[in-house]
Design an enzyme around this catalytic site. Structure first.
Site, PDB file in Angstrom:
ATOM      1  N   ARG A 181     -16.624  -4.483  16.630  1.00 58.12           N
ATOM      2  CA  ARG A 181     -16.928  -4.610  18.060  1.00 58.12           C
ATOM      3  C   ARG A 181     -17.281  -3.235  18.628  1.00 58.12           C
ATOM      4  O   ARG A 181     -17.152  -2.228  17.937  1.00 58.12           O
ATOM      5  CB  ARG A 181     -15.666  -5.101  18.779  1.00 58.12           C
ATOM      6  CG  ARG A 181     -14.496  -4.143  18.563  1.00 58.12           C
ATOM      7  CD  ARG A 181     -13.278  -4.425  19.398  1.00 58.12           C
ATOM      8  NE  ARG A 181     -12.326  -3.341  19.303  1.00 58.12           N
ATOM      9  CZ  ARG A 181     -11.414  -3.176  18.353  1.00 58.12           C
ATOM     10  NH1 ARG A 181     -11.322  -4.067  17.382  1.00 58.12           N
ATOM     11  NH2 ARG A 181     -10.597  -2.140  18.358  1.00 58.12           N
ATOM     12  N   GLU A 202       0.832  -1.200   0.000  1.00 59.17           N
ATOM     13  CA  GLU A 202       0.000   0.000   0.000  1.00 59.17           C
ATOM     14  C   GLU A 202       0.869   1.253   0.000  1.00 59.17           C
ATOM     15  O   GLU A 202       1.951   1.269   0.589  1.00 59.17           O
ATOM     16  CB  GLU A 202      -0.875  -0.028   1.260  1.00 59.17           C
ATOM     17  CG  GLU A 202      -1.920   1.048   1.343  1.00 59.17           C
ATOM     18  CD  GLU A 202      -2.795   0.842   2.573  1.00 59.17           C
ATOM     19  OE1 GLU A 202      -3.866   0.218   2.452  1.00 59.17           O
ATOM     20  OE2 GLU A 202      -2.395   1.282   3.661  1.00 59.17           O
TER      21      GLU A 202
END
Ligand code: MV4
Length: 444
Positions: free
Chosen positions: A292, A200
Site C-alpha cells: 500500500r 526465526e
C-alpha cells in the site's frame, strides 16, 4: 487516465489522494461515515456519498456499500489509502471481478505478501537476505523444538498472517519453547483466523529501515531510497526520516537493489514498501512487504521530489514509469512527526473537538491533515490528526526546523503527543542519529 476515482478512506490520506487526483485532472469521489459528514476530505472532493454509520465495519469496511457507490456514481477506480481495505486481497479480487480498477497491486500479489511464510520464501528464492528460519510453516511441537535448537536461542515465533508486529513471541530457552509455541498458535488463530506460525532467528536491537519501490505494469521497477522508521511504540511509528543516518550510498544501493529484485521476482505493480531489519553490523534482512501507500511516504517525496500518490494512480491507469534509477536523486533530509490525539503521559487516545488550530508553515514545512478548527476527533478511528513534515539541506537543520514547527503548532481542545516530539528533538541520541527500535522506551 481515469475519469473518476473513489477514495475508500478518510482523514489526511483521503485528502492527500484527492489532491493527487486534482493535479491529474481526475474527479474524486469521497465516501464518509455519519461521524465524518463535516470532514475535510468530504469538503475537498468533487463529490461525496455517505456509506454508513460511524463504526468502520459498517462504513469504511462496508464492501457492499462501497462497491454499489462505485457503480451508481460511475467511478472506474478505487484508491484504498492505508489501513481499512488497503491490504485486503479478497477485496482487491472482488474489484477485479467487477471490472473496478483497484489502485494497488494485483490481488494475487497482495495475497502472496500477506502470508509471511510465502513472502519469506519468495524473498529467499530471489536471493534477498533473510534471517535464519524454519523454511516453512511449523505445526509439530517436536519439530518446532528441533528447528529452534538448530537456529539457536533466542528465537521469535511469528504468525504467518501477522505483520506489523502482531502475533510475535520471543523465546529465550528450550524449556519455554513448546509452551510459547502453543500460545503463539492459539493467539494467531484468535487474531487472524489462521494458526500458521514460523520460527526465526532473533535480531537484538535492530533498526527498521524500509525501501520505497515503484513498479509499472510493463516490468519497470525502481526504488526511491529508504526511510528510517525505528522510532515507534508498540509497533506504531511515531517519527520517520529520509534518509536514514545508518546508511551510506553503498548500503542504500544494496538495499535498494534487493528491494527491486524482490519486486521484480513477484511481478509487483504499483507503489510498495520492502521492510528490512538492519542489525548493528549493518547487515540487513527482509521482514515483510507492504503493498500500500504508507503513512510516512511524504519524507520520501520531500527528498526525491517524486509525487508517490500521483505515480501510484498513473501506474494503475497503465502509464509507463519513465524515470530511470540513476535519475532518482536524494536531496537534503526530511523528518515526519505523527501528531496523534493522545495524552502525552499515558498514550491513551484523546478524542474531542478541536477548539483552536493554528498550523505551522514557512520554508520547508508541510502539514498533511484531515482536520481544521472545529473538527471533531472521533473515538471511532485512529488518533492520527496531522503529519508534520519538514525538509532541509542537512539532518541537523531538519531537526532545528522541526523543533521550530512543533513550537508553532497550536492546537486546543484535544491533547496531543507534540510534547513528546519536542523532547525527541532535544534528545542527544536522536540528535546523534542513534535510533534503534528500543529508542522510545526511555520516554515512558
Ligand atoms: C523481528 C525483530 C527481531 N528479530 N524479527 C516487528 C514488526 C514486524 N515487521 C517484525 N518485527 C520485528 N521482527 C526478528 N527476527 C524485531 C521486530 C520488532 C520491530 C521491528 C521493526 C520495528 C519495530 C519493532 C519493534 C519490536 C520488534
Amino acid at each position: 487516465m481515469f475519469n473518476k476515482v473513489l477514495i475508500a478512506n478518510r482523514g489526511e490520506i483521503a485528502v492527500r489522494i484527492i489532491r493527487a487526483c486534482k493535479e491529474l485532472g481526475v474527479q474524486s469521489l469521497a465516501v464518509y461515515s455519519d461521524a465524518d459528514k463535516d470532514a475535510l476530505h468530504v469538503r475537498l472532493a468533487d463529490g461525496a456519498v455517505c456509506i454508513g454509520p460511524a463504526k468502520s465495519t459498517d462504513s469504511y469496511l462496508n464492501v457492499t456499500s462501497i462497491i454499489s457507490t462505485m457503480q451508481v456514481a460511475d467511478a472506474e477506480a478505487i484508491h484504498p489509502g492505508y489501513g481499512f481495505l488497503a491490504e485486503n486481497a479478497a477485496f482487491a479480487e472482488a474489484c477485479e471481478n467487477c471490472g473496478i480498477q483497484f489502485i494497488g497491486p494485483t490481488s494475487a500479489v497482495m495475497r502472496l505478501m500477506g502470508n509471511k511464510v510465502n513472502a519469506k520464501r519468495v524473498a529467499e528464492e530471489a536471493k534477498v537476505p533473510v534471517l535464519a528460519w524454519s523454511e516453512h510453516a511449523v505445526t509439530d511441537e517436536n519439530e518446532a523444538l528441533e528447528i529452534a535448537c538448530r537456529i539457536g536461542f533466542p528465537v521469535l515465533i511469528k504468525a504467518s498472517s501477522g505483520g506489523g508486529g502482531k502475533g510475535m513471541k520471543l523465546v529465550h530457552t528450550k524449556a519455554s519453547l513448546i509452551g510459547s509455541f502453543r500460545t503463539a498458535r492459539m493467539e494467531a488463530l484468535a487474531s487472524f483466523g489462521d494458526d500458521e506460525v514460523f520460527i526465526e532467528q532473533y535480531c537484538e536491537s535492530p533498526r527498521h529501515v524500509e525501501i520505497q519501490v515503484m513498479a509499472d505494469q510493463f516490468g519497470n521497477v525502481i526504488h526511491l531510497g529508504e526511510r528510517e522508521c525505528s522510532i515507534q511504540r508498540r509497533h506504531q511509528k511515531i517519527l520517520e526520516e529520509c534518509p536514514s543516518s545508518a546508511l551510506d550510498g553503498r548500503l542504500r544501493n544494496r538495499m535498494g537493489d534487493a528491494a527491486v529484485k524482490l519486486a521484480k521476482a513477484i511481478r509487483y505493480t504499483g507503489v510498495g514498501t520492502v521492510e528490512f531489519l538492519l542489525d548493528n553490523n549493518n547487515k540487513f534482512y527482509f521482514m515483510e512487504m507492504n503493498t500500500r501507500v504508507q503513512v510516512e511516504h511524504p519524507v520520501t517525496e520531500m527528498v526525491t521530489g517524486v509525487d508517490i500518490v500521483k505515480e501510484q494512480i498513473k501506474y494503475a491507469a497503465r502509464r509507463r514509469l519513465r524515470m530511470k534509477q540513476r535519475s532518482v536523486q536524494m536531496r537534503g533530509h526530511s523528518i515526519e512527526c505523527r501528531i496523534n490525539a493522545e495524552d502525552p503521559k499515558t498514550f491513551m487516545p484523546s478524542p474531542g473537538t478541536i477548539k483552536e488550530l493554528i498550523l505551522p508553515g514557512g520554508p520547508g514545512v508541510r502539514v498533511d491533515t484531515g482536520v481544521y478548527q472545529g473538527s471533531v476527533v472521533s473515538p471511532f478511528y485512529d488518533s492520527l490528526v496531522a503529519k508534520l513534515i519538514v525538509h532541509a539541506d542537512t539532518r541537523a537543520e531538519a531537526i532545528t526546523r522541526m523543533a521550530r514547527a512543533l513550537d508553532e503548532f497550536h492546537i486546543k481542545g484535544i491533547k496531543t503527543n507534540i510534547p513528546l516530539h519536542q523532547k525527541i528533538m532535544k534528545d542527544h541520541d536522536f540528535i546523534a542519529g542513534n535510533t534503534d527500535i528500543n529508542f522510545l522506551s526511555k520516554f515512558s
